[in-house]
Design an enzyme around this catalytic site. Structure first.
Site, PDB file in Angstrom:
ATOM      1  N   GLU A  46     -40.445  -3.259   8.007  1.00  0.00           N
ATOM      2  CA  GLU A  46     -41.498  -2.734   8.716  1.00  0.00           C
ATOM      3  C   GLU A  46     -42.892  -3.254   8.480  1.00  0.00           C
ATOM      4  OE1 GLU A  46     -43.015   2.012   9.259  1.00  0.00           O
ATOM      5  OE2 GLU A  46     -41.805   1.355   7.373  1.00  0.00           O
ATOM      6  N   LYS A 115     -42.419   3.064  16.392  1.00  0.00           N
ATOM      7  CA  LYS A 115     -42.013   4.327  15.351  1.00  0.00           C
ATOM      8  C   LYS A 115     -41.990   5.639  15.951  1.00  0.00           C
ATOM      9  CE  LYS A 115     -42.024   5.314  10.453  1.00  0.00           C
ATOM     10  NZ  LYS A 115     -42.709   4.795   9.326  1.00  0.00           N
ATOM     11  N   CYS A 170     -37.978   3.105   9.816  1.00  0.00           N
ATOM     12  CA  CYS A 170     -37.933   3.813   8.423  1.00  0.00           C
ATOM     13  C   CYS A 170     -37.792   5.234   8.619  1.00  0.00           C
ATOM     14  CB  CYS A 170     -39.254   3.630   7.919  1.00  0.00           C
ATOM     15  SG  CYS A 170     -39.413   3.920   6.114  1.00  0.00           S
ATOM     16  N   SER A 197     -39.620   1.615   2.244  1.00  0.00           N
ATOM     17  CA  SER A 197     -39.350   2.594   1.725  1.00  0.00           C
ATOM     18  C   SER A 197     -39.768   2.697   0.171  1.00  0.00           C
ATOM     19  CB  SER A 197     -37.829   3.368   1.911  1.00  0.00           C
ATOM     20  OG  SER A 197     -37.742   4.452   0.988  1.00  0.00           O
ATOM     21  N   LEU A 356      14.053   3.920  -1.020  1.00  0.00           N
ATOM     22  CA  LEU A 356      12.680   4.325  -1.256  1.00  0.00           C
ATOM     23  C   LEU A 356      12.334   5.939  -0.522  1.00  0.00           C
ATOM     24  CD1 LEU A 356      10.798   0.896  -0.992  1.00  0.00           C
ATOM     25  CD2 LEU A 356      10.691   2.368  -2.867  1.00  0.00           C
ATOM     26  N   ASP A 357      12.695   5.815   0.770  1.00  0.00           N
ATOM     27  CA  ASP A 357      12.376   7.040   1.554  1.00  0.00           C
ATOM     28  C   ASP A 357      12.711   8.160   1.167  1.00  0.00           C
ATOM     29  OD1 ASP A 357      10.703   5.249   3.187  1.00  0.00           O
ATOM     30  OD2 ASP A 357      12.090   4.821   4.672  1.00  0.00           O
ATOM     31  N   SER A 358      14.505   8.146   0.986  1.00  0.00           N
ATOM     32  CA  SER A 358      14.877   9.388   0.765  1.00  0.00           C
ATOM     33  C   SER A 358      14.446   9.923  -0.765  1.00  0.00           C
ATOM     34  CB  SER A 358      16.425   9.375   0.388  1.00  0.00           C
ATOM     35  OG  SER A 358      16.781   8.459  -0.501  1.00  0.00           O
ATOM     36  N   THR A 461      13.713  11.743   6.354  1.00  0.00           N
ATOM     37  CA  THR A 461      13.263  10.794   5.286  1.00  0.00           C
ATOM     38  C   THR A 461      12.653   9.453   5.904  1.00  0.00           C
ATOM     39  OG1 THR A 461      15.648   9.740   5.465  1.00  0.00           O
ATOM     40  CG2 THR A 461      15.132  11.395   3.789  1.00  0.00           C
ATOM     41  N   GLU A 466       9.339   2.540  10.065  1.00  0.00           N
ATOM     42  CA  GLU A 466      10.586   2.408  10.586  1.00  0.00           C
ATOM     43  C   GLU A 466      10.392   2.923  12.118  1.00  0.00           C
ATOM     44  OE1 GLU A 466      13.484   2.837   6.889  1.00  0.00           O
ATOM     45  OE2 GLU A 466      13.014   4.668   8.008  1.00  0.00           O
ATOM     46  N   TRP A 471      13.515   1.190  13.755  1.00  0.00           N
ATOM     47  CA  TRP A 471      14.309   0.774  12.927  1.00  0.00           C
ATOM     48  C   TRP A 471      15.114   2.287  12.199  1.00  0.00           C
ATOM     49  CZ3 TRP A 471      16.843  -3.474  12.101  1.00  0.00           C
ATOM     50  CH2 TRP A 471      17.836  -3.652  11.108  1.00  0.00           C
ATOM     51  N   SER A 623       7.970   5.551  27.789  1.00  0.00           N
ATOM     52  CA  SER A 623       8.860   4.718  27.007  1.00  0.00           C
ATOM     53  C   SER A 623       9.373   3.371  27.743  1.00  0.00           C
ATOM     54  CB  SER A 623      10.177   5.683  26.924  1.00  0.00           C
ATOM     55  OG  SER A 623      10.013   6.823  25.996  1.00  0.00           O
TER      56      SER A 623
END
Length: 635
Positions: A46, A115, A170, A197, A356-358, A461, A466, A471, A623
């Site tokens: 400024e 300003k 400002c 400032s 992993l997922d379950s 799960t 996925e 998947w 889809s």
């Protein structure tokens, strides 16, 4: 500039109060240095042309004339500079003086933004010298040229539609109804704030939070450029606290009390995409009519300053990582709690594979039962070995069930699937999609029937990654009565399980760590001769770390595939080459479009982050949409 990244410079040069000639030379030097470093937008503090702390010297004609002359020299010196520049200066007109941000590009003054809010308290007394922004536009003379003076100016690059800039000064940002609100509604993706400032204890922290919040609220880039050394210290000290922010994140910040230039880059393409996504916030036109001033910018590619995480779904704040992970698990848990209470189900039924997922779904279910004060024995964890199950994953399943203290059942699907093959005349030596999916559907049939037997609810799960890739076996593991992992990507699943492993410790913790280190596989094809997993998911569809990266930027921001590829190359430099990334990116989009029909009929499930593919919530897509445009962009 590539893919919408605009390089920004916030410049606080050394100045001398009322020495306009000295300041002009410092500003020209900084403009050229920033341009040499690729800046496309450079902002100064400024009233930096003469100094903010001039006091009653602002009433001196000599000072004002000197500023006007300085703009002629600045314009001449920057004719060949490919940067949009904002310089703070006083502008006189018809007996009034305005505190302005003057925009310059290619040696031409484009306009002046005055300003609006003038502080007149404490150490500030701006109304003594300046007038607030006029209600209507004015034509003023700066540097020998007539230009528009108005708050309602947007500066737009004529060769990049998303590169749009507006200014406030400002105090404007501290005001309840800051001008930047209207600027953003009128289409400005970047707000610059020319500031002076002064520094007091605690003010820097407040200032930082203010800029973070303002940029987030406006879904904008915000460039805050503050005065530093050189301003008068008669009553105050100025620290040169410069901040470059983007949609709630600080990209670059200067050290206090160090003059100089800081750089960052703002992704204006991302900001436009985010605004389109949240369009209701910007419904209707701006209440003010804006004037658009165009400028030309340099589109030459620059090396990006920022780094991109390989795992954008993982909280990047390491200090708060565990707190964030616990919050994610709690959101999953609370979603399941409500469904259990609402349906008055006695049991929860989960298929446990040793993967992993379950494991995560079972951990979340245990948390929900503990929170509700329900007996963990009413969790029925079913492991269902089939043609591809290895001894390792079967053992992991059984040990996890035992260590958590839930009710376990082991039901082999081999005989029932063989009978099914006999019924439909499927050759058992033909390891095709029917061979694989019949096993997945048989497992789901068993879980659903056990849930019916026990007045229970089948906990899904499947995870977000996925679902994105399709998947999952349609009406097999694709189906459940409530999905606790449906918005948790694969890369995050590992972190959640590792957190629970540390929290639970003991035998359970050891089993969970072993599961994290197991190859990801649906185990629907027979094991290898030595009993190892033969069907490795990531060999077939690509690394999940890449697919989660693609998913985040493709769905969260709607980026073109070419930009997703560009970002991936930055993030995975030295890990995957460009051709490998391209190969799996093409696979991602091909599968994402082809598999939407599975996402269109998903069971209910809890949202935990900014990306979800629920057909009732975040993602509505036909889809039979065609992927051609996206695949063409990749090619």
């Amino acid at each position: 500039m590539q893919y919408g990244f605009v390089k920004i410079c916030a410049a606080t040069p050394q100045i001398k109060v009322a020495d306009v000639e000295f300041n002009e030379k410092q500003i020209i030097k900084a403009i050229k240095e920033s341009a040499k470093n690729g800046s496309q937008l450079t902002v100064f503090p400024e009233l930096s042309l003469c100094g903010y702390t001039c006091g009653d010297l602002f009433n001196q004609t000599a000072l004002l004339s000197s500023c006007d002359d300085a703009f002629k020299k600045i314009c001449k010196a920057t004719e060949d500079v490919d940067t949009l520049v904002f310089i703070g200066a006083p502008v006189a007109n018809c007996g009034r003086l305005y505190n302005c941000a003057v925009a310059v590009s290619h040696g031409e003054i484009l306009g002046a933004v005055p300003k609006t809010y003038l502080p007149n308290y404490g150490e500030f007394y701006e109304k003594r010298n300046f007038s607030s922004a006029p209600k209507t536009p004015l034509t003023v003379e700066i540097g020998g040229k007539e230009v528009l003076l108005d708050t309602r100016l947007i500066f737009s690059a004529n060769n990049c539609n998303d590169f749009t800039v507006a200014a406030e000064i400002c105090e404007d940002v501290w005001a309840p109804q800051s001008p930047s609100i209207q600027h953003a509604r009128a289409g400005a993706n970047i707000i610059v704030n020319l500031s002076c400032s002064n520094e007091t204890v605690g003010k820097a922290e407040y200032r930082r939070k203010l800029i973070e919040i303002q940029s987030a609220k406006l879904v904008a880039g915000y460039v805050y450029c503050d005065s530093g050394d050189g301003e008068s210290t008669t009553d105050a000290v100025f620290s040169g606290h410069n901040i470059i922010a983007e949609n709630g994140k600080i990209l670059a910040e200067s050290k206090l009390f160090e003059n100089g230039l800081i750089y960052g880059e703002i992704d204006v393409e991302m900001l436009s995409a985010e605004r389109r996504r949240t369009a209701s916030v910007y419904d209707g036109e701006s209440e003010e009519k804006y004037c658009i001033k165009t400028f030309k910018t340099n589109l030459k590619p620059e090396k990006l300053l920022r780094e991109f995480s390989k795992t954008p779904f993982i909280p990047q704040d390491s200090a708060n990582l565990n707190r964030r992970i616990d919050r994610i698990l709690t959101i999953q848990q609370k979603g399941l709690e409500k469904r259990l209470l609402h349906t008055n189900c006695k049991t929860a039924v989960i298929g446990i594979s040793g993967g992993l997922d379950s494991a995560l779904a079972l951990l979340v279910t245990c948390r929900a039962f503990n929170s509700l004060g329900k007996d963990l024995k009413d969790i029925i964890a079913v492991t269902m070995p089939g043609f591809g199950t290895t001894e390792k994953t079967k053992a992991s399943s059984l040990m996890l069930i035992e260590s958590l203290g839930v009710t376990g059942r082991m039901i082999s699907i081999t005989d029932s699937v063989l009978q099914h093959f006999k019924d439909i005349e499927q050759d058992t030596d033909k390891h095709d999609v029917t061979y694989e999916n019949a096993q997945a559907r048989m497992r789901t049939l068993i879980l659903m029937d056990i849930a019916n037997q026990t007045s229970g609810l089948v906990v899904g799960t499947g995870d977000l990654s996925e679902l994105a890739l399709g998947w999952a076996t349609y009406n097999g593991d694709h189906m459940s009565m409530y999905g606790v992992n449906c918005s948790v990507p694969k890369t995050l699943v590992k972190y959640l399980i590792e957190y629970e492993a540390e929290r639970l410790g003991g035998e359970c913790g050891n089993v969970l760590k072993n599961i994290v280190n197991t190859e990801i596989s649906p185990e629907l094809l027979p094991p290898s001769a030595n009993g190892e997993i033969s069907q490795k998911t990531e060999d077939l569809i690509g690394p999940y770390i890449l697919h989660d990266f693609f998913l985040y930027y493709a769905v969260r921001y709607g980026f073109k595939p070419s930009k997703v590829q560009f970002l991936a190359e930055q993030a995975f430099c030295g890990v995957y080459d460009a051709e490998t990334i391209k190969k799996w990116l093409k696979n991602f989009y091909t599968r994402f479009f082809a598999q939407q029909f599975k996402r269109s009929c998903l069971p209910d499930g809890v949202k935990i982050g900014s990306v979800s593919l629920s057909p009732r919530g975040d993602w509505r897509m036909p889809s039979d949409a065609v992927a051609k445009i996206w695949l063409d962009d990749i090619n």
